[in-house]
Design a protein around this motif. Sequence first.
Motif, PDB file in Angstrom:
ATOM      1  N   ILE A  25       0.853  -1.198   0.000  1.00  0.00           N
ATOM      2  CA  ILE A  25       0.000   0.000   0.000  1.00  0.00           C
ATOM      3  C   ILE A  25       0.884   1.241   0.000  1.00  0.00           C
ATOM      4  O   ILE A  25       1.498   1.591   1.009  1.00  0.00           O
ATOM      5  CB  ILE A  25      -0.948   0.003   1.226  1.00  0.00           C
ATOM      6  N   LYS A  27       0.084   4.489  -0.962  1.00  0.00           N
ATOM      7  CA  LYS A  27      -0.551   5.817  -0.943  1.00  0.00           C
ATOM      8  C   LYS A  27       0.276   6.802  -0.125  1.00  0.00           C
ATOM      9  O   LYS A  27       0.789   6.441   0.935  1.00  0.00           O
ATOM     10  CB  LYS A  27      -1.968   5.702  -0.370  1.00  0.00           C
ATOM     11  N   ILE A  69      -7.784   0.631  -3.423  1.00  0.00           N
ATOM     12  CA  ILE A  69      -8.201   0.104  -2.116  1.00  0.00           C
ATOM     13  C   ILE A  69      -9.107   1.049  -1.347  1.00  0.00           C
ATOM     14  O   ILE A  69      -9.638   0.699  -0.310  1.00  0.00           O
ATOM     15  CB  ILE A  69      -6.970  -0.209  -1.235  1.00  0.00           C
ATOM     16  N   MET A 155     -11.761  -4.249   6.835  1.00  0.00           N
ATOM     17  CA  MET A 155     -10.796  -3.714   7.787  1.00  0.00           C
ATOM     18  C   MET A 155     -11.300  -4.005   9.191  1.00  0.00           C
ATOM     19  O   MET A 155     -12.475  -3.782   9.474  1.00  0.00           O
ATOM     20  CB  MET A 155     -10.690  -2.201   7.629  1.00  0.00           C
ATOM     21  N   SER A 198      -0.721  -3.332   8.390  1.00  0.00           N
ATOM     22  CA  SER A 198       0.574  -3.394   9.087  1.00  0.00           C
ATOM     23  C   SER A 198       0.465  -3.934  10.510  1.00  0.00           C
ATOM     24  O   SER A 198       1.279  -4.746  10.936  1.00  0.00           O
ATOM     25  CB  SER A 198       1.224  -2.005   9.125  1.00  0.00           C
ATOM     26  N   ARG A 213      -2.812  -6.212   3.011  1.00  0.00           N
ATOM     27  CA  ARG A 213      -2.579  -4.867   2.463  1.00  0.00           C
ATOM     28  C   ARG A 213      -1.691  -4.110   3.440  1.00  0.00           C
ATOM     29  O   ARG A 213      -2.150  -3.576   4.429  1.00  0.00           O
ATOM     30  CB  ARG A 213      -3.906  -4.131   2.280  1.00  0.00           C
ATOM     31  N   GLY A 215       1.153  -1.219   4.310  1.00  0.00           N
ATOM     32  CA  GLY A 215       1.761   0.038   3.899  1.00  0.00           C
ATOM     33  C   GLY A 215       2.890   0.479   4.807  1.00  0.00           C
ATOM     34  O   GLY A 215       4.074   0.323   4.507  1.00  0.00           O
ATOM     35  N   THR A 216       2.516   0.993   5.981  1.00  0.00           N
ATOM     36  CA  THR A 216       3.470   1.586   6.915  1.00  0.00           C
ATOM     37  C   THR A 216       4.666   0.687   7.220  1.00  0.00           C
ATOM     38  O   THR A 216       5.803   1.145   7.300  1.00  0.00           O
ATOM     39  CB  THR A 216       2.736   1.920   8.243  1.00  0.00           C
ATOM     40  N   ARG A 222       3.204   7.630   6.593  1.00  0.00           N
ATOM     41  CA  ARG A 222       2.800   8.410   5.432  1.00  0.00           C
ATOM     42  C   ARG A 222       2.960   9.903   5.701  1.00  0.00           C
ATOM     43  O   ARG A 222       2.733  10.376   6.810  1.00  0.00           O
ATOM     44  CB  ARG A 222       1.335   8.120   5.087  1.00  0.00           C
TER      45      ARG A 222
HETATM   46  C1  LIG Z   1      -3.946   2.643   4.141  1.00  0.00           C
HETATM   47  C2  LIG Z   1      -4.646   1.350   4.029  1.00  0.00           C
HETATM   48  C3  LIG Z   1      -3.973   0.140   4.308  1.00  0.00           C
HETATM   49  C4  LIG Z   1      -2.545   0.054   4.825  1.00  0.00           C
HETATM   50  O1  LIG Z   1      -2.454   0.482   6.132  1.00  0.00           O
HETATM   51  P1  LIG Z   1      -1.061   0.327   6.982  1.00  0.00           P
HETATM   52  O2  LIG Z   1      -1.508   0.406   8.378  1.00  0.00           O
HETATM   53  O3  LIG Z   1      -0.206   1.469   6.562  1.00  0.00           O
HETATM   54  O4  LIG Z   1      -0.476  -0.967   6.613  1.00  0.00           O
HETATM   55  C5  LIG Z   1      -4.687  -1.042   4.108  1.00  0.00           C
HETATM   56  N1  LIG Z   1      -5.946  -1.046   3.664  1.00  0.00           N
HETATM   57  C6  LIG Z   1      -6.611   0.099   3.396  1.00  0.00           C
HETATM   58  C7  LIG Z   1      -8.017   0.022   2.912  1.00  0.00           C
HETATM   59  C8  LIG Z   1      -5.983   1.326   3.567  1.00  0.00           C
HETATM   60  O5  LIG Z   1      -6.661   2.448   3.307  1.00  0.00           O
END
Ligand SMILES: *Cc1c(COP(=O)(O)O)cnc(C)c1O
Length: 224
Positions: A25, A27, A69, A155, A198, A213, A215-216, A222
């Motif tokens: 992820i 973004k 996403i 989520m 994460s 998914r 990201g961090t 971010r």
């Molecule tokens: C931003 C986001 C993630 C990733 O989140 P992290 O905590 O940075 O891993 C996953 N799914 C969705 C829908 C998001 O918006």
Amino acid sequence: MDYDVKGNLREVIATLPDNVRLVAISKYHPVEYLKAAYDEGQRIFGESHVQELDRKVGEMPGDVVWHFIGHLQTNKVKYIAPYISMIEAVDSLKLMQEIQKQAAKHERVIDILLELHIAEESTKYGLTLDACRSLLAEGKWREMPNVRICGLMMMASFTDDEDQIRREFTTAANFFDEVKSTYFADAEHFRERSWGMSDDYPIAIECRSTMVRVGTKIFGPRVY
Ligand SMILES: *Cc1c(COP(=O)(O)O)cnc(C)c1O
């Protein structure tokens, strides 16, 4: 680059079972970070804003697989329809119908996931289990040859309570079984369970996630 993207990516991948895929992820992160992950072999990237995604698509190699996403407004589907592989957070018939229309225009099939709302937080987004049941029972999705429903996405609540997170993932996994056996028993493509970020992806994997998914943990915090 002040963040060890390659090292973090390797670390995350090392913990994933063979049947779980990673959506990186990206973004709000600069394209150099995406390129570092790409060089390390990562191909699936997830973004949640149309303009940012459009820009990055132009700057990244052509074999990247892009997932959308975030919450997608119907009037923005047309911008991403030419290239998007999967739209993960579909939570209305109206959005599905627009994806059908735009995918047909480009003679493509776009994969989607239905987004469930199971977490305790109040959010406008995601289908309750009952709303998801109704949407599928209504059957309009069967008339959308350019939209392929590949599974479910959700989520978990933003909480430190691991038991609660586990309960929510388990609810989603059980609901997946219900939908699979009711509507998609013979559809091999209906197989994705997109949960785990994460902070909770190890729990998600225990609860049968097929797609995390993250990201961090890969790209760092971010910068908004
Ligand atoms: C931003 C986001 C993630 C990733 O989140 P992290 O905590 O940075 O891993 C996953 N799914 C969705 C829908 C998001 O918006």
